[in-house]
Motif scaffolding. Sequence first.
Motif, PDB file in Angstrom:
ATOM      1  N   UNK A 163       0.841  -1.198   0.000  1.00 26.22           N
ATOM      2  CA  UNK A 163       0.000   0.000   0.000  1.00 26.22           C
ATOM      3  C   UNK A 163       0.877   1.249   0.000  1.00 26.22           C
ATOM      4  N   UNK A 164       0.314   2.325  -0.511  1.00 28.22           N
ATOM      5  CA  UNK A 164       1.035   3.591  -0.599  1.00 28.22           C
ATOM      6  C   UNK A 164       0.415   4.635   0.334  1.00 28.22           C
ATOM      7  N   UNK A 165       1.257   5.510   0.823  1.00 29.70           N
ATOM      8  CA  UNK A 165       0.788   6.639   1.616  1.00 29.70           C
ATOM      9  C   UNK A 165       0.566   7.833   0.697  1.00 29.70           C
ATOM     10  N   UNK A 166      -0.667   8.303   0.654  1.00 28.67           N
ATOM     11  CA  UNK A 166      -1.013   9.474  -0.149  1.00 28.67           C
ATOM     12  C   UNK A 166      -1.655  10.517   0.753  1.00 28.67           C
ATOM     13  N   UNK A 167      -1.892  11.693   0.213  1.00 28.65           N
ATOM     14  CA  UNK A 167      -2.657  12.709   0.921  1.00 28.65           C
ATOM     15  C   UNK A 167      -3.927  13.001   0.133  1.00 28.65           C
ATOM     16  N   UNK A 168      -4.894  13.541   0.825  1.00 21.21           N
ATOM     17  CA  UNK A 168      -6.158  13.866   0.157  1.00 21.21           C
ATOM     18  C   UNK A 168      -5.931  14.828  -1.001  1.00 21.21           C
ATOM     19  N   UNK A 169      -5.024  15.771  -0.828  1.00 21.73           N
ATOM     20  CA  UNK A 169      -4.752  16.739  -1.887  1.00 21.73           C
ATOM     21  C   UNK A 169      -4.235  16.109  -3.163  1.00 21.73           C
ATOM     22  N   UNK A 170      -3.616  14.926  -3.062  1.00 22.76           N
ATOM     23  CA  UNK A 170      -3.115  14.230  -4.249  1.00 22.76           C
ATOM     24  C   UNK A 170      -4.220  13.470  -4.976  1.00 22.76           C
ATOM     25  N   UNK A 171      -5.336  13.239  -4.307  1.00 21.11           N
ATOM     26  CA  UNK A 171      -6.389  12.377  -4.854  1.00 21.11           C
ATOM     27  C   UNK A 171      -7.660  13.129  -5.227  1.00 21.11           C
ATOM     28  N   UNK A 172      -7.830  14.357  -4.711  1.00 20.11           N
ATOM     29  CA  UNK A 172      -9.077  15.098  -4.914  1.00 20.11           C
ATOM     30  C   UNK A 172      -8.796  16.512  -5.394  1.00 20.11           C
ATOM     31  N   UNK A 173      -9.807  17.083  -6.039  1.00 23.06           N
ATOM     32  CA  UNK A 173      -9.842  18.506  -6.319  1.00 23.06           C
ATOM     33  C   UNK A 173     -11.083  19.077  -5.652  1.00 23.06           C
ATOM     34  N   UNK A 174     -11.018  20.331  -5.215  1.00 23.46           N
ATOM     35  CA  UNK A 174     -12.143  20.941  -4.516  1.00 23.46           C
ATOM     36  C   UNK A 174     -13.238  21.353  -5.502  1.00 23.46           C
ATOM     37  N   UNK A 175     -14.491  21.175  -5.072  1.00 22.56           N
ATOM     38  CA  UNK A 175     -15.639  21.618  -5.859  1.00 22.56           C
ATOM     39  C   UNK A 175     -15.954  23.054  -5.471  1.00 22.56           C
TER      40      UNK A 175
ATOM     41  N   UNK B 202      -3.489   3.883   0.492  1.00 19.49           N
ATOM     42  CA  UNK B 202      -4.042   3.503  -0.811  1.00 19.49           C
ATOM     43  C   UNK B 202      -3.457   2.182  -1.293  1.00 19.49           C
ATOM     44  N   UNK B 203      -4.353   1.249  -1.602  1.00 19.34           N
ATOM     45  CA  UNK B 203      -3.936  -0.025  -2.189  1.00 19.34           C
ATOM     46  C   UNK B 203      -4.015   0.081  -3.708  1.00 19.34           C
ATOM     47  N   UNK B 204      -3.610  -0.978  -4.389  1.00 23.09           N
ATOM     48  CA  UNK B 204      -3.746  -1.002  -5.847  1.00 23.09           C
ATOM     49  C   UNK B 204      -5.225  -1.038  -6.208  1.00 23.09           C
ATOM     50  N   UNK B 205      -5.552  -0.589  -7.408  1.00 23.09           N
ATOM     51  CA  UNK B 205      -6.946  -0.507  -7.825  1.00 23.09           C
ATOM     52  C   UNK B 205      -7.661  -1.862  -7.769  1.00 23.09           C
ATOM     53  N   UNK B 206      -7.049  -2.975  -8.206  1.00 26.64           N
ATOM     54  CA  UNK B 206      -7.742  -4.266  -8.093  1.00 26.64           C
ATOM     55  C   UNK B 206      -8.064  -4.632  -6.646  1.00 26.64           C
ATOM     56  N   UNK B 207      -7.156  -4.335  -5.710  1.00 28.58           N
ATOM     57  CA  UNK B 207      -7.441  -4.637  -4.305  1.00 28.58           C
ATOM     58  C   UNK B 207      -8.500  -3.681  -3.757  1.00 28.58           C
TER      59      UNK B 207
END
Length: 412
Positions: free
Chosen positions: A19-31, A165-170
């Motif tokens: 699994x990888x360590x990410x932050x919310x800012x790397x995964x989302x954009x604000x509406x 974050x895990x891989x997409x299949x997992x």
Amino acid sequence: MGEPKLRFKADDGSEFPDWEDKTLGELFTFVTEKNKDSHINNVITNSAERGLVPQREYFDKDIAVDGNTKGYTVIRKGDFVYNPRKSASAPFGPFNIYERDEVGIVSPLYTCLTPYDDEMAPYLSWYFKTNRWHPYIVTHGAQSGARHDRVGMTVALMEGIPVLLSSLPEQRKIADFLSAVDAVIAAQQAEVDAWEQRKKGVMQKLFSQEVRFKADDGSDFPDWEEKTLGDLGEFIKGAPLSKADIAPEGNPMILYGELYTTYGEVAYEIARSTNRNVDDKYRSKIGDVLIPTSGETPEEISTATCVMKEGVILAGDLYIYRTVDEIDGRIMSYLLNHQANKAISCIAQGKSVVHVQAKELRNVTVVFPLEMGEQRKIADCLSSMDEVIQKAKDELAKWQELKKGLLQQMFV
């Protein structure tokens, strides 16, 4: 952040990547889209218990006033919404995904986000139901200057929320598995709701006398009579004990607040104990009926519980209603909850806290069967339904506890 204790394997039996360590800012954009001309009126509430639901559905009325929604944020299916309001079930605020097709709008107090990758959304929606991200909020000072009932969320703080974050299949396997568990829970909740509706229907027919039991010899029971509660029993104020008097062992005890949180119309098993001694008048006789003397609303105060255990200490802000020997306390509790409840709520007085007095309760009337045989047949019928409902609730609680454990094992 480390990896969870429970991991899936790929379809071929191999291990998924770390699994990888990410932050919310790397995964989302604000509406940021706003309801500028107020053309959207589907106001959405972000609830810790029910997720993102239309305001009218949640409150049974519109809270946002027409023309007052220009500053509301527009959300679409797949968007995430964060509500900074704290609650017991969401101590750092609910973070939910919007899953309805109709475009909605939410309060500007909420933070709205869109994931860069839609395929991650199911997994991320489960991730934010865990407490995995809570320590970050605590350690990064979100409480400084915030109202006591809200998290002091900022853009920078939000962007820094850690995401494991895990891989997409997992991710797909995790989301599909937890969704399957949720489906079982929803089905079990539907079973509980269905039985409760059946019971309401049975009570309506029984207490309206549309349906009557017959005696064992096939004869009709006597007509029901109208009596005041004062004619049928006496009221005794609960023992002067409180939560401070709870002990791990000792005499069984029921406290006033538990009439709202722990017990239904009939109590067979007692949850609390105390090592305090009280006068015998405060110890239950089988069939005693407990009525709270205060509550937050008139509707809340119009409740009752029959105690089917001898010697229980009955304490706190409640009345012990002790009926005459010819009355089954169970049917009195059912009558107070479902026939006399409106009359009781009408005599409750107060604003922020409402109270009811024994002298007023004595004048409340009930229409009830005189014959003990009919009383017991009705009470046994409803108690049997209560047993079925309780078993369904116990099964629901087991699945909910399993889900809680799985979330901890899969993400923590």
